[in-house]
Write a protein that holds these residues in place. Structure first.
Motif, PDB file in Angstrom:
ATOM      1  N   MET A 173       6.241  11.456 -11.003  1.00  0.00           N
ATOM      2  CA  MET A 173       6.284  12.579 -11.179  1.00  0.00           C
ATOM      3  C   MET A 173       7.649  13.374 -11.476  1.00  0.00           C
ATOM      4  O   MET A 173       7.790  14.479 -11.927  1.00  0.00           O
ATOM      5  CB  MET A 173       5.555  13.583 -10.148  1.00  0.00           C
ATOM      6  N   LEU A 174       8.883  12.675 -10.828  1.00  0.00           N
ATOM      7  CA  LEU A 174      10.217  13.368 -10.878  1.00  0.00           C
ATOM      8  C   LEU A 174      10.535  13.185 -12.368  1.00  0.00           C
ATOM      9  O   LEU A 174      11.561  13.722 -12.823  1.00  0.00           O
ATOM     10  CB  LEU A 174      11.135  12.573  -9.685  1.00  0.00           C
ATOM     11  N   PHE A 175      10.282  12.246 -12.956  1.00  0.00           N
ATOM     12  CA  PHE A 175      10.725  11.731 -14.274  1.00  0.00           C
ATOM     13  C   PHE A 175       9.789  11.853 -15.389  1.00  0.00           C
ATOM     14  O   PHE A 175      10.464  11.920 -16.825  1.00  0.00           O
ATOM     15  CB  PHE A 175      11.082  10.281 -14.408  1.00  0.00           C
ATOM     16  N   THR A 176       8.713  12.174 -15.152  1.00  0.00           N
ATOM     17  CA  THR A 176       7.789  12.375 -16.501  1.00  0.00           C
ATOM     18  C   THR A 176       6.541  13.453 -16.161  1.00  0.00           C
ATOM     19  O   THR A 176       6.151  13.756 -14.926  1.00  0.00           O
ATOM     20  CB  THR A 176       7.042  11.160 -16.870  1.00  0.00           C
ATOM     21  N   SER A 177       6.171  14.123 -17.159  1.00  0.00           N
ATOM     22  CA  SER A 177       4.990  15.151 -17.072  1.00  0.00           C
ATOM     23  C   SER A 177       3.817  14.347 -17.248  1.00  0.00           C
ATOM     24  O   SER A 177       2.662  15.104 -17.067  1.00  0.00           O
ATOM     25  CB  SER A 177       5.307  16.124 -17.818  1.00  0.00           C
ATOM     26  N   GLU A 178       3.482  13.010 -17.443  1.00  0.00           N
ATOM     27  CA  GLU A 178       2.419  12.193 -17.781  1.00  0.00           C
ATOM     28  C   GLU A 178       1.788  11.993 -16.311  1.00  0.00           C
ATOM     29  O   GLU A 178       0.429  11.992 -16.478  1.00  0.00           O
ATOM     30  CB  GLU A 178       2.777  10.854 -18.432  1.00  0.00           C
ATOM     31  N   VAL A 179       2.461  12.232 -15.403  1.00  0.00           N
ATOM     32  CA  VAL A 179       1.829  11.885 -13.927  1.00  0.00           C
ATOM     33  C   VAL A 179       1.793  13.315 -13.260  1.00  0.00           C
ATOM     34  O   VAL A 179       2.986  13.743 -13.036  1.00  0.00           O
ATOM     35  CB  VAL A 179       2.721  10.765 -13.171  1.00  0.00           C
TER      36      VAL A 179
ATOM     37  N   ALA B 140       0.955  -1.191  -0.148  1.00  0.00           N
ATOM     38  CA  ALA B 140       0.062  -0.032   0.174  1.00  0.00           C
ATOM     39  C   ALA B 140       1.153   1.085   0.038  1.00  0.00           C
ATOM     40  O   ALA B 140       0.803   2.258  -0.894  1.00  0.00           O
ATOM     41  CB  ALA B 140      -1.046   0.037   1.078  1.00  0.00           C
ATOM     42  N   ILE B 141       1.839   1.338   0.729  1.00  0.00           N
ATOM     43  CA  ILE B 141       2.980   2.463   1.021  1.00  0.00           C
ATOM     44  C   ILE B 141       3.662   2.609  -0.298  1.00  0.00           C
ATOM     45  O   ILE B 141       3.773   3.579  -0.844  1.00  0.00           O
ATOM     46  CB  ILE B 141       3.674   2.244   2.034  1.00  0.00           C
ATOM     47  N   ALA B 142       3.987   1.604  -1.151  1.00  0.00           N
ATOM     48  CA  ALA B 142       4.762   1.495  -2.052  1.00  0.00           C
ATOM     49  C   ALA B 142       3.821   2.137  -3.353  1.00  0.00           C
ATOM     50  O   ALA B 142       4.503   2.932  -4.086  1.00  0.00           O
ATOM     51  CB  ALA B 142       5.292   0.104  -2.794  1.00  0.00           C
ATOM     52  N   LEU B 143       2.702   1.596  -3.635  1.00  0.00           N
ATOM     53  CA  LEU B 143       1.790   2.096  -4.536  1.00  0.00           C
ATOM     54  C   LEU B 143       1.427   3.465  -4.240  1.00  0.00           C
ATOM     55  O   LEU B 143       1.059   4.228  -5.180  1.00  0.00           O
ATOM     56  CB  LEU B 143       0.198   1.387  -4.362  1.00  0.00           C
ATOM     57  N   LEU B 144       1.330   4.129  -3.241  1.00  0.00           N
ATOM     58  CA  LEU B 144       1.250   5.463  -2.843  1.00  0.00           C
ATOM     59  C   LEU B 144       2.424   6.113  -3.150  1.00  0.00           C
ATOM     60  O   LEU B 144       2.263   7.454  -3.578  1.00  0.00           O
ATOM     61  CB  LEU B 144       0.956   5.962  -1.342  1.00  0.00           C
ATOM     62  N   VAL B 145       3.581   5.475  -3.067  1.00  0.00           N
ATOM     63  CA  VAL B 145       4.926   6.486  -3.365  1.00  0.00           C
ATOM     64  C   VAL B 145       5.167   6.535  -4.830  1.00  0.00           C
ATOM     65  O   VAL B 145       5.828   7.462  -5.453  1.00  0.00           O
ATOM     66  CB  VAL B 145       6.104   5.928  -2.420  1.00  0.00           C
ATOM     67  N   LEU B 146       4.682   5.487  -5.481  1.00  0.00           N
ATOM     68  CA  LEU B 146       5.089   5.259  -6.954  1.00  0.00           C
ATOM     69  C   LEU B 146       4.680   6.670  -7.651  1.00  0.00           C
ATOM     70  O   LEU B 146       5.681   7.019  -8.664  1.00  0.00           O
ATOM     71  CB  LEU B 146       4.251   3.834  -7.480  1.00  0.00           C
ATOM     72  N   PRO B 147       3.462   7.076  -7.680  1.00  0.00           N
ATOM     73  CA  PRO B 147       3.204   8.331  -8.298  1.00  0.00           C
ATOM     74  C   PRO B 147       4.182   9.648  -8.226  1.00  0.00           C
ATOM     75  O   PRO B 147       4.615  10.314  -9.059  1.00  0.00           O
ATOM     76  CB  PRO B 147       1.639   8.699  -8.136  1.00  0.00           C
ATOM     77  N   ALA B 148       4.574   9.537  -6.918  1.00  0.00           N
ATOM     78  CA  ALA B 148       5.468  10.637  -6.406  1.00  0.00           C
ATOM     79  C   ALA B 148       6.870  10.490  -7.212  1.00  0.00           C
ATOM     80  O   ALA B 148       7.309  11.671  -7.632  1.00  0.00           O
ATOM     81  CB  ALA B 148       5.776  10.726  -5.068  1.00  0.00           C
TER      82      ALA B 148
END
Length: 104
Positions: free
Chosen positions: A34-40, A23-31
């Motif tokens: 966001m560092l690498f792409t503007s798609e998120v 659950a924590i990993a899935l929550l951190v994944l978008p953050a």
């Protein structure tokens, strides 16, 4: 002399840790994305809603696993909880049923 009872090992402790870590990993994944792409492009409110959904689901699954129910009941209940999570997440993202909260 009084001795303390031996600590009881929690049933399915590894599975419980995996659920919380997932659950924590899935929550951190978008953050991280966001560092690498503007798609998120998540805002603070997206992380709050995602956190409530993911950590709430992890909490419910943790309680279900520790409930002492039969394995079949745990699997069916856990599956239903995960199905509701996926359905709500999809509804918020793309609007499966067109609710007022739909993301489309």
């Amino acid at each position: 002399m009084h001795t303390a009872p031996a600590p009881q090992s929690r049933p399915n402790a590894a599975l419980r840790r995996l659920i919380w870590a997932g659950a924590i990993a899935l929550l951190v994944l978008p953050a991280i994305a966001m560092l690498f792409t503007s798609e998120v492009n998540w805002g603070p409110e997206d992380f709050v809603v995602g956190g409530v959904l993911l950590l709430g689901t992890a909490f419910v699954l943790d309680r279900v696993i520790g409930s002492g129910w039969s394995r079949r009941t745990i699997v069916l209940t856990g599956g239903a909880v995960v199905f509701v999570l996926v359905f709500v997440w999809a509804e918020l993202a793309v609007g499966l049923i067109g609710s007022p909260w739909a993301g489309s």
